[in-house]
Design an enzyme around this catalytic site. Sequence first.
Site, PDB file in Angstrom:
ATOM      1  N   HIS A 149      45.443  17.763  87.875  1.00  0.00           N
ATOM      2  CA  HIS A 149      46.508  17.900  86.868  1.00  0.00           C
ATOM      3  C   HIS A 149      47.110  16.548  86.469  1.00  0.00           C
ATOM      4  O   HIS A 149      47.973  16.502  85.579  1.00  0.00           O
ATOM      5  CB  HIS A 149      47.621  18.811  87.379  1.00  0.00           C
ATOM      6  CG  HIS A 149      47.192  20.227  87.617  1.00  0.00           C
ATOM      7  ND1 HIS A 149      46.538  20.984  86.676  1.00  0.00           N
ATOM      8  CD2 HIS A 149      47.318  21.030  88.721  1.00  0.00           C
ATOM      9  CE1 HIS A 149      46.279  22.191  87.171  1.00  0.00           C
ATOM     10  NE2 HIS A 149      46.733  22.234  88.410  1.00  0.00           N
TER      11      HIS A 149
ATOM     12  N   HIS B  58      43.206  26.911  88.420  1.00  0.00           N
ATOM     13  CA  HIS B  58      43.970  26.333  87.317  1.00  0.00           C
ATOM     14  C   HIS B  58      43.109  25.363  86.529  1.00  0.00           C
ATOM     15  O   HIS B  58      42.276  24.652  87.098  1.00  0.00           O
ATOM     16  CB  HIS B  58      45.196  25.577  87.845  1.00  0.00           C
ATOM     17  CG  HIS B  58      46.109  26.407  88.665  1.00  0.00           C
ATOM     18  ND1 HIS B  58      46.109  26.375  90.054  1.00  0.00           N
ATOM     19  CD2 HIS B  58      47.053  27.309  88.307  1.00  0.00           C
ATOM     20  CE1 HIS B  58      47.014  27.222  90.512  1.00  0.00           C
ATOM     21  NE2 HIS B  58      47.605  27.799  89.480  1.00  0.00           N
TER      22      HIS B  58
END
Length: 345
Positions: free
Chosen positions: A159, A197
């Site tokens: 991320h 994710h």
Amino acid sequence: MRVVQSDAHASHHPKHFLVNGAVQDSPEVPERARRLAQAARDDGHQLMAPADHGRGPIAAVHSPEYLQFLEHIVPRWQRIEGASAEVIPNVHPQGRWPASYPASAVGQAGYHQADTACPISEGTWEAAVASAEIAVTAAQLVAEGARHAYALCRPPGHHAYTDMAGGFCFLNNCAIAAQWLRDHDHARVAILDVDVHHGNGTQGIFWTRGDVLTVSVHADPVRFYPFFWGHAHERGEGDGLGCNLNLPLARGTDTQGVLAALEAGFKRIRAFQPDALVLALGLDAHEGDPLKGLAVTTDGFAEIAAAIAGLDLPTVLVQEGGYLQDALGANLQSFLAGFERARGS
């Protein structure tokens, strides 16, 4: 399989995690890595410490401004009267570009931290650097002839953007490994992300580049973190147009659904003709993971691993998500065993 790991991750122990406006204990804790290391050890994998490659591999991916922030923000934050124990932003520049760069610690925290799930405290910088070193060392093993190596990274990385932390991530370990391979005689590198994710930071880093392909199979972000990135229409720009493929899945998709999506990803990877593969290995796609996105079984991880091994590429496996639950260690053992069986090693 060679497993690169370090106990330096333990210096990063985030306490807070803001969920739906409520403060909760962070699930990204040192015990995650300890369980994974023990699981690898119990299955007979060879554990080794990372080598020291200096700051160059990190600086090849992240901006100097951002690295300076990460290294020095904690003492600056501590000088603020009444500040929290951890660096957690309370303001973010919406739109961000163009936006002036503030001098204050509070402003810079908002600029460089995408959300409230990446608190910075004493030891975070050291742990993040060690995590990146683990990824580079695994990449070096592969560059030197190993068919595969597992980087047991913590904190995770996918991320993290060039200049922004988010979602438990500070330095993008997969991007750092991929760039290191690019700088060491691997002209084309593919990154395949199977974390629950979307790897938004990885996508952002290589968005305009045609030398690194990014493919991500993940829970549909329309109602799942990271929300704003990871949709199927995102393809890259400029030289990177067509070098980004997102394969979002409905919440609760099982092992067979993930395998079906991976087939589409494999076609793109084969068309790209990479010299090496970096695998962002998220074990949080498991049906029992506390973040509850997909429904892969423990045995299913072996099936997924075997399918990925079938690409027959030199592979750096980089640990991403996978949170505390009874099956965490078994999930890693299943994946590594499935991968090695398919490779015949």
